[in-house]
Design an enzyme around this catalytic site. Sequence first.
Site, PDB file in Angstrom:
ATOM      1  CG  ASP A  15      59.477  26.945  47.787  1.00  0.00           C
ATOM      2  OD1 ASP A  15      59.246  25.726  47.707  1.00  0.00           O
ATOM      3  OD2 ASP A  15      58.595  27.801  47.942  1.00  0.00           O
ATOM      4  CE  LYS A  18      62.879  21.816  51.321  1.00  0.00           C
ATOM      5  NZ  LYS A  18      62.531  23.191  50.946  1.00  0.00           N
ATOM      6  N   GLY A  19      65.226  19.887  46.723  1.00  0.00           N
ATOM      7  CA  GLY A  19      65.017  18.772  45.793  1.00  0.00           C
ATOM      8  C   GLY A  19      66.219  18.559  44.897  1.00  0.00           C
ATOM      9  N   GLY A  42      56.956  21.007  47.341  1.00  0.00           N
ATOM     10  CA  GLY A  42      57.134  20.930  45.895  1.00  0.00           C
ATOM     11  C   GLY A  42      58.623  20.980  45.628  1.00  0.00           C
ATOM     12  CG  HIS A  43      60.984  18.852  47.400  1.00  0.00           C
ATOM     13  ND1 HIS A  43      61.212  17.897  48.352  1.00  0.00           N
ATOM     14  CD2 HIS A  43      60.546  19.946  48.074  1.00  0.00           C
ATOM     15  CE1 HIS A  43      60.921  18.396  49.552  1.00  0.00           C
ATOM     16  NE2 HIS A  43      60.516  19.635  49.409  1.00  0.00           N
ATOM     17  CD  GLN A 226      56.699  21.502  54.420  1.00  0.00           C
ATOM     18  OE1 GLN A 226      56.917  20.649  55.265  1.00  0.00           O
ATOM     19  NE2 GLN A 226      56.126  21.207  53.266  1.00  0.00           N
ATOM     20  CB  THR A 241      54.077  23.885  57.639  1.00  0.00           C
ATOM     21  OG1 THR A 241      53.218  22.857  57.148  1.00  0.00           O
ATOM     22  CG2 THR A 241      55.372  23.278  58.182  1.00  0.00           C
ATOM     23  NE  ARG A 305      50.331  29.876  47.686  1.00  0.00           N
ATOM     24  CZ  ARG A 305      50.310  29.695  48.995  1.00  0.00           C
ATOM     25  NH1 ARG A 305      49.638  30.519  49.767  1.00  0.00           N
ATOM     26  NH2 ARG A 305      50.978  28.705  49.546  1.00  0.00           N
ATOM     27  N   GLY A 405      72.725  26.892  39.093  1.00  0.00           N
ATOM     28  CA  GLY A 405      71.697  26.707  38.074  1.00  0.00           C
ATOM     29  C   GLY A 405      70.806  25.551  38.483  1.00  0.00           C
TER      30      GLY A 405
HETATM   31  P1  GDP Z   1      62.633  22.962  47.229  1.00  0.00           P
HETATM   32  O1  GDP Z   1      61.209  23.026  47.655  1.00  0.00           O
HETATM   33  O2  GDP Z   1      63.569  23.396  48.311  1.00  0.00           O
HETATM   34  O3  GDP Z   1      63.025  21.638  46.646  1.00  0.00           O
HETATM   35  O4  GDP Z   1      62.793  24.037  46.060  1.00  0.00           O
HETATM   36  P2  GDP Z   1      61.799  24.256  44.808  1.00  0.00           P
HETATM   37  O5  GDP Z   1      62.029  23.175  43.830  1.00  0.00           O
HETATM   38  O6  GDP Z   1      60.401  24.484  45.280  1.00  0.00           O
HETATM   39  O7  GDP Z   1      62.292  25.657  44.283  1.00  0.00           O
HETATM   40  C1  GDP Z   1      63.600  25.873  43.856  1.00  0.00           C
HETATM   41  C2  GDP Z   1      63.569  26.363  42.394  1.00  0.00           C
HETATM   42  O8  GDP Z   1      64.832  26.870  42.049  1.00  0.00           O
HETATM   43  C3  GDP Z   1      63.275  25.257  41.413  1.00  0.00           C
HETATM   44  O9  GDP Z   1      62.592  25.804  40.318  1.00  0.00           O
HETATM   45  C4  GDP Z   1      64.671  24.792  40.999  1.00  0.00           C
HETATM   46  O10 GDP Z   1      64.707  24.210  39.700  1.00  0.00           O
HETATM   47  C5  GDP Z   1      65.413  26.101  40.994  1.00  0.00           C
HETATM   48  N1  GDP Z   1      66.848  26.018  41.346  1.00  0.00           N
HETATM   49  C6  GDP Z   1      67.464  25.200  42.239  1.00  0.00           C
HETATM   50  N2  GDP Z   1      68.776  25.515  42.328  1.00  0.00           N
HETATM   51  C7  GDP Z   1      68.983  26.547  41.498  1.00  0.00           C
HETATM   52  C8  GDP Z   1      70.134  27.349  41.177  1.00  0.00           C
HETATM   53  O11 GDP Z   1      71.217  27.179  41.703  1.00  0.00           O
HETATM   54  N3  GDP Z   1      69.954  28.352  40.268  1.00  0.00           N
HETATM   55  C9  GDP Z   1      68.761  28.599  39.677  1.00  0.00           C
HETATM   56  N4  GDP Z   1      68.678  29.600  38.810  1.00  0.00           N
HETATM   57  N5  GDP Z   1      67.658  27.870  39.955  1.00  0.00           N
HETATM   58  C10 GDP Z   1      67.777  26.866  40.844  1.00  0.00           C
HETATM   59  P1  IMO Z   2      58.924  22.926  50.132  1.00  0.00           P
HETATM   60  O1  IMO Z   2      59.194  21.563  50.701  1.00  0.00           O
HETATM   61  C1  IMO Z   2      57.284  26.908  50.740  1.00  0.00           C
HETATM   62  C2  IMO Z   2      53.924  27.271  53.505  1.00  0.00           C
HETATM   63  C3  IMO Z   2      52.606  27.708  52.900  1.00  0.00           C
HETATM   64  C4  IMO Z   2      52.026  28.470  54.076  1.00  0.00           C
HETATM   65  C5  IMO Z   2      52.488  27.662  55.281  1.00  0.00           C
HETATM   66  C6  IMO Z   2      51.450  26.693  55.810  1.00  0.00           C
HETATM   67  O2  IMO Z   2      58.628  22.952  48.681  1.00  0.00           O
HETATM   68  O3  IMO Z   2      59.977  23.895  50.558  1.00  0.00           O
HETATM   69  P2  IMO Z   2      50.531  24.358  54.951  1.00  0.00           P
HETATM   70  O4  IMO Z   2      49.789  24.012  53.692  1.00  0.00           O
HETATM   71  O5  IMO Z   2      51.807  23.633  55.144  1.00  0.00           O
HETATM   72  O6  IMO Z   2      49.651  24.304  56.167  1.00  0.00           O
HETATM   73  O7  IMO Z   2      50.897  25.924  54.756  1.00  0.00           O
HETATM   74  O8  IMO Z   2      53.623  26.934  54.856  1.00  0.00           O
HETATM   75  N1  IMO Z   2      54.531  26.083  52.884  1.00  0.00           N
HETATM   76  C7  IMO Z   2      55.579  26.138  52.053  1.00  0.00           C
HETATM   77  N2  IMO Z   2      56.247  27.201  51.548  1.00  0.00           N
HETATM   78  N3  IMO Z   2      57.695  25.663  50.455  1.00  0.00           N
HETATM   79  C8  IMO Z   2      57.054  24.587  50.986  1.00  0.00           C
HETATM   80  O9  IMO Z   2      57.529  23.331  50.831  1.00  0.00           O
HETATM   81  C9  IMO Z   2      55.921  24.801  51.780  1.00  0.00           C
HETATM   82  N4  IMO Z   2      55.055  23.985  52.423  1.00  0.00           N
HETATM   83  C10 IMO Z   2      54.226  24.785  53.103  1.00  0.00           C
HETATM   84  O10 IMO Z   2      52.800  28.525  51.794  1.00  0.00           O
HETATM   85  O11 IMO Z   2      52.652  29.742  54.179  1.00  0.00           O
HETATM   86 MG    MG Z   3      59.400  23.831  47.033  1.00  0.00          MG
END
Ligand code: GDP
Ligand code: IMO
Ligand code: MG
Length: 418
Positions: A15, A18-19, A42-43, A226, A241, A305, A405
């Site tokens: 999180d 990356k997305g 979740g990206h 991840q 994971t 969560r 942002g």
């Molecule tokens: P990923 O799993 O690495 O792709 O990241 P996620 O999408 O799960 O979580 C990143 C969250 O931060 C998402 O809600 C994005 O929209 C948000 N986000 C990404 N870059 C920025 C940033 O520079 N500033 C803020 N405020 N939010 C951001």
């Molecule tokens: P992105 O790509 C954050 C975490 C789960 C748990 C552990 C194992 O969005 O960054 P699993 O279901 O993979 O066996 O769970 O890994 N986890 C993540 N945490 N971002 C993710 O993906 C995750 N994918 C798995 O919360 O702690």
């Molecule tokens: Mg994510």
Amino acid sequence: MTNKNLVVIGTHWGDEGKGKIVDLLTESVTAVVRFQGGHNAGHTLVVEGKKTVLHLIPSGILHPNVRCFIGNGVVLSIPDLLKEIQELENAGVAVRDRMMISLDCPIIMPYHVALDQSVEQRRGNQKIGTTGRGIGPAYEDKVGRRGIRLRDLLDKEQLVFKLEELLHHHNFMLEQYYGAPPVTLQACLAASYDFLAELTPMMGDVLSALAGFRKTGASVLFEGAQGALLDIDHGTYPFVTSSNTTAGAISSGCGVGPRYLDYILGITKAYTTRVGEGPFPTELKDDVGRRLAEKGHEFGATTGRPRRCGWLDVHALQRVVEMNSLTGLCITKLDVLDGLKEIALCTDYEVDAAGDTTPVYEMMPGWETPTESVKSFSELPENARAYLARIEALCGIPIDIISTGPDRSETIIKRTLI
Ligand code: GDP
Ligand code: IMO
Ligand code: MG
């Protein structure tokens, strides 16, 4: 420069944003490839205020002409993939004609989901906090050399034979050991074979397709899911994971050899978060932690969560730079730190005799002027620049991109990567 292959890796527990960065960098590439993980990812992409959350489909998909690949290292939930495709199509994004899924992808079956949930339940307060999507058990079957791969759907008789064996094995565990209901053959076919006609046009030899791009000099982007600290080998085991999430997984996960990777970008959040259980030395359980969670909207994009929040763990990041041979960093969510009086950077761990870890912090002054939506480096407040410079110095690699942002446009590109 042509034929530059770019890798995006999360540097902590996922999180990191990356997305968003994959979507942004896709502008300069021909194809985007997922090589590990599954729909536990979740990206989030935000383009002109419109939000898209992707789980299995590469984050390049919003760029109309880009090809998207799911490599053999990804564990595939077929119903979830098709649901995601449908949602994109409903939003006007054409997907099927530019997606290729490896014939060697292991399939997540209903018994994997049942096992994931049963194992977690039995672990009680020792639970990992998985996403409950069957990821771990699907990888277990893969390395156990008994998994069902996408190509197995092509021969129904053999598929049924293999599934019956597997059901025998897994239902024994589910019923006798975990006291859970058994899974039926019917349910397994309904989650796989029944979609064969829909899947066939997208099934292919990803290794060959990617080799073709290399030979024509086309650039490809490899999208990690991840983060490095969730890596099955290098992460905070057993709270990880079940795949390798580090750059080394690209070769095994889609068939592109290590010599063909040109730039490896680590995506690092300006602070650190973790969802699920497991060690998190810099976690803040105070008002500052709550403030980061609130301002950063730190809720999981897959399970919803709340994410645990803390100071940036540079000590862990230094190891991550090494294990991935990172070329440069992208710091995301800098704007979330706006307005803090002081910011701490963890530069070391002190481990006591009992094995408890206490982070060692270096304090940096915060900044008043907001960085939110800033698009040029020179407009950043001096203290924000000093914070970034300190991270660079501690990691020994440059920060080439800064995100201020969630929107694609809210980005500072210090160096053009490709
Ligand atoms: P990923 O799993 O690495 O792709 O990241 P996620 O999408 O799960 O979580 C990143 C969250 O931060 C998402 O809600 C994005 O929209 C948000 N986000 C990404 N870059 C920025 C940033 O520079 N500033 C803020 N405020 N939010 C951001
Ligand atoms: P992105 O790509 C954050 C975490 C789960 C748990 C552990 C194992 O969005 O960054 P699993 O279901 O993979 O066996 O769970 O890994 N986890 C993540 N945490 N971002 C993710 O993906 C995750 N994918 C798995 O919360 O702690
Ligand atoms: Mg994510």
